[in-house]
Design an enzyme around this catalytic site. Structure first.
Site, short mmCIF file in Angstrom:
data_model
loop_
_atom_site.label_atom_id
_atom_site.label_comp_id
_atom_site.label_asym_id
_atom_site.label_seq_id
_atom_site.Cartn_x
_atom_site.Cartn_y
_atom_site.Cartn_z
N GLU A 40 18.30 -2.74 13.32
CA GLU A 40 17.11 -1.91 13.15
C GLU A 40 15.85 -2.65 13.56
O GLU A 40 15.71 -3.85 13.30
CB GLU A 40 17.00 -1.43 11.70
CG GLU A 40 18.00 -0.34 11.41
CD GLU A 40 18.10 -0.04 9.93
OE1 GLU A 40 17.68 1.05 9.53
OE2 GLU A 40 18.59 -0.90 9.19
N CYS B 176 8.53 -5.21 14.40
CA CYS B 176 9.27 -5.97 13.40
C CYS B 176 10.74 -5.97 13.82
O CYS B 176 11.37 -4.91 13.91
CB CYS B 176 9.08 -5.30 12.04
SG CYS B 176 10.03 -6.09 10.75
N CYS C 179 22.59 -8.76 5.82
CA CYS C 179 21.97 -10.01 5.34
C CYS C 179 22.86 -10.61 4.26
O CYS C 179 23.38 -9.90 3.41
CB CYS C 179 20.58 -9.71 4.76
SG CYS C 179 19.68 -11.20 4.27
N CYS D 170 18.84 -10.67 -2.48
CA CYS D 170 17.60 -10.35 -3.17
C CYS D 170 17.76 -8.96 -3.82
O CYS D 170 18.14 -8.00 -3.14
CB CYS D 170 16.43 -10.37 -2.21
SG CYS D 170 16.30 -11.92 -1.29
N CYS E 108 15.85 -5.69 -2.41
CA CYS E 108 15.92 -5.37 -0.97
C CYS E 108 17.18 -4.59 -0.65
O CYS E 108 18.29 -5.00 -1.00
CB CYS E 108 15.87 -6.67 -0.16
SG CYS E 108 15.99 -6.39 1.61
N SER F 79 9.56 -14.80 8.91
CA SER F 79 9.51 -14.81 7.46
C SER F 79 10.83 -15.31 6.91
O SER F 79 11.89 -14.89 7.36
CB SER F 79 9.25 -13.37 6.97
OG SER F 79 9.25 -13.32 5.57
N CYS G 111 9.15 -2.62 4.46
CA CYS G 111 9.80 -3.88 4.07
C CYS G 111 10.90 -3.61 3.06
O CYS G 111 10.69 -2.93 2.06
CB CYS G 111 8.80 -4.80 3.36
SG CYS G 111 7.51 -5.42 4.39
#
Ligand code: SAH
Length: 368
Positions: free
Chosen positions: A99, A112, A119, A123, A126, A204, A350
Site C-alpha cells: 500500500e 508515503c 509488519c 504495536c 497499529c 520512520s 497512519c
C-alpha cells in the site's frame, strides 16, 4: 527452448541503479548508452512497460523484456478520500499486498511508501501489525510504488509541479529492510531519474537502535523520525513490544549519537500517537518532556491523534486533551506539533494500512 516463468529469471529493473542498469544491458550485448536510455525510460519518463519505450528498437525491447521486468506491481484498487488523499492497494508478483498513500498538501505533496508487506512488529495501536510480516519489499518494489503514485497524481511521466516529499511511514518497519530501503533511496535520488533527493525523504522507525546509529554514518542519508508512543519503558513495552529489545535509554542514546550527524537547521522528529486515557495525560506529557530533556535531545515531537480502526482497542484523545499535552511539552522547552489526520475515511491514515477494502472505491481511472 525452455521458457521459465517470468519472475523466476527476470530482474526487477526499477531496483537497479543507473550504473547497474548499464552493466545489465552490457551483459545482453547492448552498448552502455542503452542502459542510460532505459534508466531514463523507467525513472524519468516513468514508463511501466517495454511496449511504451518506442525509442528502443522493437527486437531490443523484446530481448530486454525477456531478461528484465519494467514493472512488477499490479494495481488492485485506488481509494480517494474526501480530503484528496489517495491510497493505492497493489499486489506483488507473488500476491503480497503493498500500500502506498499520496497526500496532497498546500506547499508540497507527500508520498508515503511501504517498506514491507505486513509488519513483524506488534504495536498494539497499529492495524498493519495484524497482518504479521508477509515479506520484505525489494528496492524495485519500493521505487515502483513511488512511480505509480506520481503517475496517478500528476499524469504519466509528467514532471511533479512542486517537487514531492517521501515518507517511509507506510506498512512495515523500514529499518528491518535496511539495505533495500537505502538502495531505493539512492535510486530515487538520481538526477536522471525521479530526482527526489535524500533531503526530501524521511524514514520512520519503531526504534531499531543499531540501524539508527548506522544511518548516522551515511553521508547522503534521509531524515529520521522515531515512533515513541510512550514516555516510560513500562508502558512502551506494552504498546510497542520492540521496546523490550531496545528500551528507551538505549534508543535515546542512539538518537543522541544520530544528533551529531544533523546538518545545520536539521532536526529529527519523535512521533507520539495519542491514545485516549492510555498515554495522553498531563503527567505523561511531563514524563515525556523530562525524558527528552534528560537525554538533552533537541528533537521536535509530532503528536498524532490515534486513527481508530476495528478491532483496535483505542480511541483518539479529545482535541482539548491533545492541546493540553502539546502545551505541557512546549512549556518544558520541547517543540510539539499536532499532525492532522489525512485519509481516515479510506483507511489511508497512519496505522490504518492493512490491505482492506473501503469505499469510496474508484478504480475507473486506473493508473497503468
Ligand atoms: N514502523 C515504522 C513506520 C510505520 S508507522 C514506525 O513505527 O515508525 C508510521 C507512524 O504511524 C508511526 O509513528 C506509528 O506510531 C504511527 N501509527 C501507527 N498506528 C497508528 C494509529 N492507529 N493512529 C495513529 N498513528 C499510528
Amino acid at each position: 527452448m525452455l521458457r521459465l516463468p517470468c519472475m523466476d529469471k527476470a530482474v526487477q529493473l526499477t531496483g537497479l541503479t543507473q550504473p547497474e542498469l548499464v552493466s545489465f544491458v552490457e551483459t545482453l550485448g547492448e552498448p552502455a548508452y542503452r542502459g542510460r536510455q532505459l534508466f531514463a525510460a523507467l525513472q524519468h519518463r516513468r514508463l511501466r512497460s517495454f511496449e511504451e519505450m518506442t525509442d528502443l528498437p522493437k527486437e531490443r525491447r523484446a530481448r530486454l523484456n525477456e531478461a528484465g521486468n519494467a514493472s512488477t506491481l499490479k494495481i488492485e484498487s485506488r481509494y480517494v478520500s474526501a480530503d484528496g488523499t489517495r491510497r493505492y492497494l497493489m499486489k506483488t508478483h507473488d500476491n503480497r499486498p503493498v500500500e502506498t498513500v499520496f497526500i496532497p498538501e498546500e506547499r508540497r505533496d507527500t508520498i508515503c511508501f511501504s517498506s514491507q508487506s505486513g509488519c513483524p512488529l506488534q504495536c498494539t495501536f497499529c492495524l498493519t501489525a495484524q497482518l504479521g510480516l508477509l515479506r520484505n519489499l525489494t528496492a524495485g518494489e519500493i521505487v515502483e510504488q513511488i512511480i505509480v503514485a506520481l503517475n496517478d497524481a500528476y499524469g504519466d511521466g509528467v514532471k511533479t509541479p512542486r517537487g514531492t516529499n517521501l515518507v517511509g511511514m507506510g506498512a512495515g518497519e523500514p529499518f528491518l529492510n535496511f539495505d533495500a530501503l537505502l538502495k531505493a533511496i539512492r535510486i530515487v535520488g538520481d538526477p536522471d531519474g525521479l530526482h527526489i533527493v535524500p533531503n526530501r525523504v524521511t524514514v520512520s522507525t519503531a526504534g531499531i537502535a543499531p540501524r539508527i546509529r548506522e544511518l548516522a554514518t551515511i553521508a547522503d542519508r534521509p531524515h529520521l523520525a522515531i515512533s515513541l508512543a510512550a514516555p516510560t519503558d513500562e508502558l512502551r513495552n506494552e504498546l510497542m513490544p520492540i521496546n523490550k529489545k531496545w528500551p528507551l535509554d538505549e534508543l535515546l542514546d542512539a538518537c543522541k549519537e544520530f544528533e551529531k550527524s544533523l546538518k545545520p537547521g536539521e532536526r529529527f522528529t519523535f512521533e507520539y500517537v495519542l491514545l485516549k486515557d492510555v498515554n495522553d495525560s498531563d503527567e505523561q506529557a511531563r514524563q515525556l518532556a523530562n525524558l527528552l530533556n534528560r537525554h538533552s535531545l533537541r528533537a521536535k515531537v509530532n503528536l498524532i491523534p490515534h486513527n481508530p480502526a476495528e478491532p483496535l482497542p483505542y480511541q483518539p484523545s479529545s482535541e482539548g486533551r491533545v492541546e493540553s499535552f502539546r502545551e505541557i511539552l512546549e512549556s518544558k522547552g520541547v517543540h510539539a506539533f499536532v499532525r492532522k489526520p489525512r485519509g481516515r475515511d479510506i483507511l489511508a491514515a497512519c496505522g490504518q494500512l492493512a490491505a482492506r477494502s473501503t469505499s469510496p472505491v474508484s478504480i475507473q481511472q486506473q493508473p497503468r
